[in-house]
Design a protein around this motif. Structure first.
Motif, PDB file in Angstrom:
ATOM      1  N   VAL A 192       0.823  -1.210   0.000  1.00 20.12           N
ATOM      2  CA  VAL A 192       0.000   0.000   0.000  1.00 20.12           C
ATOM      3  C   VAL A 192       0.861   1.266   0.000  1.00 20.12           C
ATOM      4  N   ILE A 193       1.640   1.478   1.054  1.00 18.76           N
ATOM      5  CA  ILE A 193       2.355   2.750   1.208  1.00 18.76           C
ATOM      6  C   ILE A 193       3.342   2.989   0.068  1.00 18.76           C
ATOM      7  N   ASP A 194       4.016   1.934  -0.385  1.00 20.64           N
ATOM      8  CA  ASP A 194       4.990   2.101  -1.464  1.00 20.64           C
ATOM      9  C   ASP A 194       4.394   1.948  -2.862  1.00 20.64           C
ATOM     10  N   GLN A 195       3.078   1.764  -2.973  1.00 20.94           N
ATOM     11  CA  GLN A 195       2.441   1.696  -4.287  1.00 20.94           C
ATOM     12  C   GLN A 195       2.424   3.097  -4.900  1.00 20.94           C
ATOM     13  N   SER A 196       2.511   3.174  -6.215  1.00 21.14           N
ATOM     14  CA  SER A 196       2.757   4.457  -6.882  1.00 21.14           C
ATOM     15  C   SER A 196       1.740   5.547  -6.551  1.00 21.14           C
ATOM     16  N   ALA A 197       0.435   5.248  -6.553  1.00 23.02           N
ATOM     17  CA  ALA A 197      -0.562   6.306  -6.314  1.00 23.02           C
ATOM     18  C   ALA A 197      -0.441   6.862  -4.895  1.00 23.02           C
ATOM     19  N   VAL A 198      -0.259   5.970  -3.914  1.00 22.84           N
ATOM     20  CA  VAL A 198      -0.137   6.413  -2.519  1.00 22.84           C
ATOM     21  C   VAL A 198       1.184   7.149  -2.339  1.00 22.84           C
ATOM     22  N   ARG A 199       2.250   6.569  -2.841  1.00 19.19           N
ATOM     23  CA  ARG A 199       3.578   7.175  -2.714  1.00 19.19           C
ATOM     24  C   ARG A 199       3.585   8.578  -3.341  1.00 19.19           C
ATOM     25  N   HIS A 200       2.985   8.696  -4.513  1.00 16.97           N
ATOM     26  CA  HIS A 200       2.920   9.986  -5.209  1.00 16.97           C
ATOM     27  C   HIS A 200       2.223  11.026  -4.335  1.00 16.97           C
ATOM     28  N   LEU A 255      -5.740   6.888   0.385  1.00 18.11           N
ATOM     29  CA  LEU A 255      -5.975   8.044  -0.487  1.00 18.11           C
ATOM     30  C   LEU A 255      -7.222   8.812  -0.065  1.00 18.11           C
ATOM     31  N   GLN A 256      -8.293   8.091   0.348  1.00 18.38           N
ATOM     32  CA  GLN A 256      -9.516   8.755   0.788  1.00 18.38           C
ATOM     33  C   GLN A 256      -9.256   9.533   2.079  1.00 18.38           C
ATOM     34  N   ALA A 257      -8.526   8.942   3.013  1.00 22.63           N
ATOM     35  CA  ALA A 257      -8.217   9.633   4.276  1.00 22.63           C
ATOM     36  C   ALA A 257      -7.376  10.878   4.009  1.00 22.63           C
ATOM     37  N   LEU A 258      -6.424  10.783   3.089  1.00 22.52           N
ATOM     38  CA  LEU A 258      -5.597  11.949   2.746  1.00 22.52           C
ATOM     39  C   LEU A 258      -6.455  13.049   2.126  1.00 22.52           C
ATOM     40  N   ALA A 259      -7.415  12.668   1.272  1.00 23.96           N
ATOM     41  CA  ALA A 259      -8.318  13.654   0.661  1.00 23.96           C
ATOM     42  C   ALA A 259      -9.207  14.289   1.723  1.00 23.96           C
ATOM     43  N   ASP A 260      -9.746  13.467   2.634  1.00 20.93           N
ATOM     44  CA  ASP A 260     -10.597  13.991   3.705  1.00 20.93           C
ATOM     45  C   ASP A 260      -9.799  14.946   4.598  1.00 20.93           C
TER      46      ASP A 260
END
Length: 161
Positions: A77-85, A144-149
């Motif tokens: 999860v954390i090192d996956q490209s979308a999250v890492r980006h 990603l949702q938590a980061l957006a919230d």
């Protein structure tokens, strides 16, 4: 739902058990830290409120060398490209709390969320000033949702692509 109650939990437990045997083999000789890991800063509870006050989103990762599930979350999860980006964006501060050795400060932090073990991740920001604890087993979508919230209403969250 199509699945009986408890099935997703049993599948997750089976996957975690399988990974418990696979991950140590792949992590036996850890490579040196990648230069890209430089965006992690050390855990500083007092700094979280200051950063959020300046409009920053803060992602806290409490981990330890002995925590297999932490390593799975990092890898899947954390090192996956979308999250890492998203974690690398200028409006995000990524903090890592290393609990490999006992730390009263980290134990107190976990206790403040009613937690006593790891993995533990929380997200803070103008939209979540008190922080939101994430589930122990992460998914990219949850993070990603938590980061957006946390960025708050009216703030355009960075696209995950």
């Amino acid at each position: 739902g199509l699945l009986r109650p408890g099935v997703p939990r049993r599948l997750a437990a089976a996957a975690a058990l399988l990974l418990a045997f696979l991950v140590p083999a792949t992590l036996a000789a850890p490579p040196p830290p990648a230069a890209g890991d430089a965006f992690w800063r050390g855990f500083d509870r007092a700094a979280i409120d200051r950063l959020v006050g300046r409009g920053q989103v803060v992602f806290v990762d409490v981990t330890a060398d002995w925590c297999i599930t932490c390593k799975v979350n990092k890898e899947l999860v954390i090192d996956q490209s979308a999250v890492r980006h998203r974690l690398e964006q200028p409006d995000v501060t990524a903090m890592r709390a290393d609990w490999t050795r006992p730390s009263a400060a980290i134990a107190d932090y976990l206790r403040s969320f009613g937690r006593y073990g790891i993995p533990f991740n929380a997200v803070y920001g103008p939209g979540l000033p008190q922080g939101r604890a994430l589930p122990e087993i992460l998914t990219p979508e949850q993070v990603l949702q938590a980061l957006a919230d946390a960025a708050g209403p009216g703030r355009l969250a960075e696209s995950p692509r």
